[in-house]
Design a protein around this motif. Structure first.
Motif, PDB file in Angstrom:
ATOM      1  N   VAL A   1      15.049  46.810 -15.337  1.00 42.90           N
ATOM      2  CA  VAL A   1      15.176  46.549 -16.770  1.00 42.90           C
ATOM      3  C   VAL A   1      14.473  45.245 -17.140  1.00 42.90           C
ATOM      4  N   ILE A   2      14.535  44.249 -16.274  1.00 38.97           N
ATOM      5  CA  ILE A   2      13.779  43.012 -16.514  1.00 38.97           C
ATOM      6  C   ILE A   2      12.294  43.341 -16.660  1.00 38.97           C
ATOM      7  N   THR A   3      11.778  44.128 -15.732  1.00 35.57           N
ATOM      8  CA  THR A   3      10.370  44.530 -15.772  1.00 35.57           C
ATOM      9  C   THR A   3      10.063  45.313 -17.034  1.00 35.57           C
ATOM     10  N   LEU A   4      10.949  46.234 -17.387  1.00 38.56           N
ATOM     11  CA  LEU A   4      10.741  47.081 -18.566  1.00 38.56           C
ATOM     12  C   LEU A   4      10.684  46.253 -19.842  1.00 38.56           C
ATOM     13  N   LEU A   5      11.612  45.325 -20.010  1.00 40.99           N
ATOM     14  CA  LEU A   5      11.658  44.529 -21.228  1.00 40.99           C
ATOM     15  C   LEU A   5      10.471  43.566 -21.325  1.00 40.99           C
ATOM     16  N   LEU A   6      10.066  42.987 -20.210  1.00 42.51           N
ATOM     17  CA  LEU A   6       8.908  42.102 -20.245  1.00 42.51           C
ATOM     18  C   LEU A   6       7.619  42.879 -20.503  1.00 42.51           C
ATOM     19  N   ASP A   7       7.522  44.073 -19.937  1.00 45.49           N
ATOM     20  CA  ASP A   7       6.331  44.887 -20.154  1.00 45.49           C
ATOM     21  C   ASP A   7       6.256  45.376 -21.596  1.00 45.49           C
ATOM     22  N   ASP A   8       7.430  45.599 -22.231  1.00 46.01           N
ATOM     23  CA  ASP A   8       7.464  46.077 -23.605  1.00 46.01           C
ATOM     24  C   ASP A   8       7.199  44.950 -24.602  1.00 46.01           C
ATOM     25  N   SER A   9       7.307  43.703 -24.166  1.00 43.03           N
ATOM     26  CA  SER A   9       7.113  42.567 -25.060  1.00 43.03           C
ATOM     27  C   SER A   9       5.630  42.233 -25.189  1.00 43.03           C
ATOM     28  N   PRO A  10       5.244  41.596 -26.286  1.00 47.12           N
ATOM     29  CA  PRO A  10       3.853  41.150 -26.423  1.00 47.12           C
ATOM     30  C   PRO A  10       3.493  40.158 -25.322  1.00 47.12           C
ATOM     31  N   LEU A  11       2.205  40.059 -25.025  1.00 44.78           N
ATOM     32  CA  LEU A  11       1.761  39.109 -24.016  1.00 44.78           C
ATOM     33  C   LEU A  11       2.091  37.681 -24.456  1.00 44.78           C
ATOM     34  N   PRO A  12       2.653  36.884 -23.559  1.00 42.50           N
ATOM     35  CA  PRO A  12       3.004  35.514 -23.928  1.00 42.50           C
ATOM     36  C   PRO A  12       1.778  34.611 -23.985  1.00 42.50           C
ATOM     37  N   SER A  13       1.928  33.492 -24.667  1.00 39.17           N
ATOM     38  CA  SER A  13       0.869  32.492 -24.677  1.00 39.17           C
ATOM     39  C   SER A  13       0.858  31.748 -23.341  1.00 39.17           C
ATOM     40  N   LYS A  14      -0.240  31.054 -23.086  1.00 37.25           N
ATOM     41  CA  LYS A  14      -0.332  30.289 -21.840  1.00 37.25           C
ATOM     42  C   LYS A  14       0.725  29.196 -21.796  1.00 37.25           C
ATOM     43  N   ASP A  15       0.995  28.578 -22.945  1.00 36.33           N
ATOM     44  CA  ASP A  15       2.023  27.534 -22.997  1.00 36.33           C
ATOM     45  C   ASP A  15       3.398  28.098 -22.652  1.00 36.33           C
ATOM     46  N   SER A  16       3.685  29.318 -23.146  1.00 41.90           N
ATOM     47  CA  SER A  16       4.976  29.945 -22.845  1.00 41.90           C
ATOM     48  C   SER A  16       5.103  30.257 -21.364  1.00 41.90           C
ATOM     49  N   VAL A  17       4.000  30.708 -20.764  1.00 40.70           N
ATOM     50  CA  VAL A  17       3.996  31.015 -19.335  1.00 40.70           C
ATOM     51  C   VAL A  17       4.272  29.754 -18.517  1.00 40.70           C
ATOM     52  N   ILE A  18       3.621  28.656 -18.887  1.00 47.00           N
ATOM     53  CA  ILE A  18       3.834  27.396 -18.171  1.00 47.00           C
ATOM     54  C   ILE A  18       5.278  26.932 -18.331  1.00 47.00           C
ATOM     55  N   GLU A  19       5.868  27.181 -19.504  1.00 45.88           N
ATOM     56  CA  GLU A  19       7.253  26.780 -19.728  1.00 45.88           C
ATOM     57  C   GLU A  19       8.205  27.560 -18.828  1.00 45.88           C
ATOM     58  N   VAL A  20       7.873  28.818 -18.522  1.00 42.24           N
ATOM     59  CA  VAL A  20       8.684  29.589 -17.576  1.00 42.24           C
ATOM     60  C   VAL A  20       8.645  28.930 -16.203  1.00 42.24           C
ATOM     61  N   ALA A  21       7.465  28.521 -15.781  1.00 43.91           N
ATOM     62  CA  ALA A  21       7.352  27.832 -14.488  1.00 43.91           C
ATOM     63  C   ALA A  21       8.193  26.564 -14.472  1.00 43.91           C
ATOM     64  N   GLU A  22       8.267  25.886 -15.620  1.00 41.59           N
ATOM     65  CA  GLU A  22       9.052  24.658 -15.706  1.00 41.59           C
ATOM     66  C   GLU A  22      10.551  24.926 -15.578  1.00 41.59           C
ATOM     67  N   MET A  23      10.970  26.174 -15.837  1.00 43.68           N
ATOM     68  CA  MET A  23      12.392  26.499 -15.730  1.00 43.68           C
ATOM     69  C   MET A  23      12.916  26.326 -14.313  1.00 43.68           C
ATOM     70  N   ILE A  24      12.031  26.364 -13.342  1.00 43.57           N
ATOM     71  CA  ILE A  24      12.441  26.182 -11.948  1.00 43.57           C
ATOM     72  C   ILE A  24      13.068  24.808 -11.750  1.00 43.57           C
ATOM     73  N   LYS A  25      12.616  23.840 -12.537  1.00 48.54           N
ATOM     74  CA  LYS A  25      13.117  22.472 -12.392  1.00 48.54           C
ATOM     75  C   LYS A  25      14.465  22.255 -13.069  1.00 48.54           C
ATOM     76  N   THR A  26      14.890  23.221 -13.905  1.00 49.43           N
ATOM     77  CA  THR A  26      16.141  23.056 -14.630  1.00 49.43           C
ATOM     78  C   THR A  26      17.302  23.541 -13.793  1.00 49.43           C
ATOM     79  N   ASP A  27      18.495  23.373 -14.318  1.00 46.45           N
ATOM     80  CA  ASP A  27      19.690  23.794 -13.585  1.00 46.45           C
ATOM     81  C   ASP A  27      20.100  25.215 -13.934  1.00 46.45           C
TER      82      ASP A  27
END
Length: 522
Positions: A100-126
């Motif tokens: 379902v994670i895959t399905l919902l992300l595939d159904d969503s519009p392509l993210p911007s590069k800034d949004s993608v980088i922000e996902v990577a930054e989530m690794i540093k959060t709690d």
């Protein structure tokens, strides 16, 4: 309806950067609006997770929750809100959670590069402090690596991202986190620059992590570790090659295997083991495969060991049955096939489903498939409990007969037994054994890694302007906007993403002269 309109208004206020967060907007009001949006997205994700398991026809209306999420994710703040919701909401024990994670992300519009980088930054959060959250984040990273091409895929594989994924496969981490970290690394490696980076890091360890993990490929009690072993072995064969390591097909004992999964009759992204009996899908598409042997008369039986408990459609398919993986069509979704889905307890035929009175399968279950073409009888079983299925129309035209076949949703895996080893729950009736009747030449038993298979194709005697997919028709199509070439009109009409860079195809252009050399240019 009035409530929905009010909520939509709140969403627009939060999502529109030019509207809500002006100088006159208080921090408390801003936090309240964001919190209300987050709660709503959480609710929609939960509704999607619940409804997706109950969809019982092949071409249903899109669930309302998915439509609303699509609208919300049309803007960066909404897309990031969905990602955060998927991380914290999807439970660890739901069999369709990662899918379902895959399905919902595939159904969503392509993210911007800034949004993608922000996902990577989530690794540093709690946010990644629990096993479900970490597992879900790894699934999301892998989905983005597969969905995005080129610079965006490279941008998300930061030093932090790579260190996090490598830590998960080299240290004592929860097995689900380890599995999906391994899958994510493989998907990142689909971009050449990422592959070189990951390979170099893996080689720096005193003991190569994947060599240690691939030893679990035949694990019979811990099915998550078995998946880890399979994925590690696949990655070593296809992406992270090690000098002097033999490919799996070179060490697989196939001497007494006379029927296996047909590597020449399989949709593009299905993974098949070196002995041709185990299959796994880690793509967002619905991947399918038939066996090498078909039957036109008599009674026949085969079994499948269920390794994952999600959606797979296992059964029988004629040659006329088509695999349309990107459209979600698989075994049981046309008039020429029938299948059993033990996750949703449904039998599928001609894109229609019917409930079946069997238990829900789980890792370790044995799915049995029996067919009698003389008496027109089909029986599915789970751990020896049988259910007869009445489908007279499927026997109206036997054509080329029936093949054992299966389709796989994302992150699903099973192993076929065509009689090469004793059956666990043989039916109490006379039947033929596939392995006793099939016949394969030694060369037909070779399951080549994908890069070697493509190399063999290039050695075929084909004209310089042949299509790089079918090697039959003339290459006359340029894909847009990526501008990769080397495809005929028939093959290009079946593509949704470019096979070379994996970017979306918006349009095609007819060109006059294309060579195979052109098609491989970046």
């Amino acid at each position: 309806m009035g409530v929905c309109l009010c909520k939509d208004k709140v969403d627009d206020e939060v999502l529109d950067d030019s509207g809500p967060f002006t100088n006159n907007t208080t921090d408390s009001l801003r936090c309240e609006r964001i919190e209300r949006l987050s709660e709503r997205v959480d609710q929609l994700v939960k509704e999607t997770l619940e409804v997706i398991a109950t969809i019982d026809n092949d071409d249903p209306e899109t669930p309302n929750s998915m439509l609303l999420l699509h609208d919300i994710t049309d803007r960066p703040k909404g897309w990031l809100c969905l990602v955060r919701s998927l991380i914290r909401v999807i439970p660890l024990d739901h069999p369709m959670g990662p899918s379902v994670i895959t399905l919902l992300l595939d159904d969503s519009p392509l993210p911007s590069k800034d949004s993608v980088i922000e996902v990577a930054e989530m690794i540093k959060t709690d946010t990644t402090t629990t096993t479900p959250c970490e597992r879900n984040l790894c699934v999301i990273l892998g989905c983005l690596a597969e969905k995005l091409a080129g610079p965006c895929s490279i941008a998300i594989l930061t030093d932090t991202t790579l260190s996090y994924l490598l830590k998960n496969i080299t240290q004592e981490t929860p097995k689900d986190v380890m599995l999906f970290s391994l899958v994510a690394l493989e998907k990142f490696a689909q971009t050449a620059e990422n592959k070189s980076t990951i390979k170099r890091k893996l080689s720096s360890y005193p003991e190569h992590p994947l060599l240690r993990l691939e030893k679990y490929v035949d694990e019979m009690k811990d099915f998550t570790m078995r998946q880890i072993g399979f994925c590690a072995q696949w990655s070593l064969d296809n992406y992270f090659l090690i000098e002097n390591r033999k490919y799996t097909y070179e060490i697989s004992n196939v001497e007494h295997i006379n029927v296996m999964l047909n590597t020449k009759d399989v949709s593009e992204y299905l993974k098949i083991s070196g002995d041709g009996l185990e299959a796994r899908c880690d793509s967002y598409s619905f991947e399918s495969v038939r066996s090498t042997f078909n039957v036109k008369s008599g009674a026949w039986y085969f079994e499948c060991l269920i390794i994952t408990s999600g959606v797979m459609q296992i059964g029988w398919a004629q040659k006329e049955s088509h695999f349309l993986s990107n459209d979600g069509y698989g075994i049981g979704d046309d008039a020429f096939s029938v299948s059993f889905d033990g996750c949703r307890n449904l039998v599928w035929h001609n894109a229609k489903s019917m409930p079946i009175n069997l238990a829900t399968w789980k890792a370790g279950s044995i799915c049995g498939c029996y067919i009698n073409l003389d008496t027109k009888e089909i029986i599915f079983s789970l751990d020896g409990v049988e259910e007869n299925v009445v489908l007279d129309d499927i026997f109206s035209d036997l054509g080329n007969g029936f093949f054992p076949a299966a389709s796989f949703m994302s992150f699903q895996q099973c192993r076929f037994n065509f009689g090469g080893e004793p059956y666990k729950y043989p039916p109490n009736r006379t039947f033929n054994v596939f392995n006793d009747c099939g016949n394969l030449d030694p060369q037909e038993k070779v399951v080549l890694p994908r890069h070697l298979f493509l190399e063999e194709l290039r050695k075929l005697s084909v004209t310089e302007d042949s299509c790089t997919l079918c090697f039959d028709a003339t290459a006359s199509i340029k894909l847009l906007p990526c501008r990769h070439t080397g495809f005929c009109s028939n093959c290009s009409s079946q593509l949704q993403i470019c096979p070379i860079c994996r970017s979306d195809i918006v349009n095609v252009e007819i060109v006059q002269e294309i060579t195979n050399t052109d098609s491989t240019a970046s």
